[in-house]
Design a protein around this motif. Structure first.
Motif, short mmCIF file in Angstrom:
data_model
loop_
_atom_site.label_atom_id
_atom_site.label_comp_id
_atom_site.label_asym_id
_atom_site.label_seq_id
_atom_site.Cartn_x
_atom_site.Cartn_y
_atom_site.Cartn_z
N ALA A 224 0.84 -1.19 0.00
CA ALA A 224 0.00 0.00 0.00
C ALA A 224 0.88 1.24 0.00
CB ALA A 224 -0.91 0.01 1.22
N TYR A 225 0.57 2.16 -0.91
CA TYR A 225 1.36 3.38 -1.04
C TYR A 225 0.49 4.61 -0.82
CZ TYR A 225 5.03 0.45 -3.09
OH TYR A 225 5.98 -0.51 -3.30
N GLN A 226 1.16 5.68 -0.40
CA GLN A 226 0.47 6.95 -0.23
C GLN A 226 1.33 8.05 -0.82
OE1 GLN A 226 -0.13 8.64 3.84
NE2 GLN A 226 -2.31 8.46 3.33
N TYR A 227 0.69 8.97 -1.51
CA TYR A 227 1.42 10.06 -2.17
C TYR A 227 1.67 11.17 -1.16
CZ TYR A 227 2.78 13.29 -5.88
OH TYR A 227 3.47 14.16 -6.68
N GLN A 228 2.94 11.38 -0.82
CA GLN A 228 3.30 12.40 0.17
C GLN A 228 4.53 13.16 -0.32
OE1 GLN A 228 3.98 10.27 3.82
NE2 GLN A 228 1.80 10.02 4.26
#
Length: 215
Positions: free
Chosen positions: A75-79
């Motif tokens: 799972a990835y998150q754009y930060q």
């Protein structure tokens, strides 16, 4: 003198019967994201167990539930302009069959409360499809014979014996190239698309010999 003539492209006739549905097929999916693969798997297994309990409470046995294996993905998150891995996502998909159509709305509410976050589809069907298909096939044969008799009468000849019979599946996405439907027994109407009606169709190709001119 009458000769045997082979029909290279026989015409076909379709027939349909309608019935109220007595079965619903639900396609469900759920996922959960945790920091580690172990935590994601454990949370996914707990979600599956909770869903099974809900289904049993609705009287749905395990045999009416088909599920995929648990699927694990990152799972990835754009930060701050980049994609950062934030954990692992465990996903499971299910197909559930129920005959309790009156309780369908409450079932959907309960499975969502149990962790299902995607209802990918609800399909209605009939359990007696085999019997309905047989009825439609008999109707198609009757219609084909009636049409052949009409053409023979118009041509001034007598209809002979059946020399060719071929079943055609009208639901086949790649129908037999030799089959060309010459019309349906039950004409099209707005009722065909009305909710609560399952249409079961059958198609047949019949070939008849010609017994000679009418006297």
């Amino acid at each position: 003198m009458w000769q045997d003539v082979r029909i290279r492209q026989p015409w076909g006739v379709t027939a349909s019967v309608k019935s109220a549905p007595d079965l619903a097929r639900l396609k469900l999916a759920g996922n959960v994201t945790e920091k580690t693969p172990r935590e994601a798997f454990e949370a996914g297994q707990a979600g599956v167990a909770g869903l099974r309990r809900v289904l049993r409470d609705h009287g749905i046995p395990d045999g009416r539930v088909s599920s995929s294996r648990l699927k694990l993905s990152s799972a990835y998150q754009y930060q701050d302009g980049v994609h950062k891995m934030v954990g692992c996502t465990c996903e499971a998909a299910f197909t559930v069959e129920t005959g309790d159509l009156d309780g369908l709305q409450q079932l959907l509410i309960d499975v969502v409360d149990a962790g299902v976050n995607r209802v990918e589809g609800v399909e209605f069907d009939v359990t007696a499809k085999g019997e309905l298909r047989a009825e439609a096939r008999r109707a198609a044969v009757r219609a084909a014979r009636a049409k052949a008799e009409l053409y023979a009468e118009a041509a001034g000849v007598r209809l002979g014996e059946v020399v060719h019979i071929e079943d055609v599946n009208p639901d086949d996405p790649l129908p037999n190239e030799r089959y060309r439907s010459h019309g349906a027994v039950s004409g099209h109407s707005d009722e065909d698309l009305a909710p609560g009606q399952i249409v079961v169709s059958a198609a047949v190709v019949l070939g008849f010999s010609l017994a000679g001119p009418r006297t």
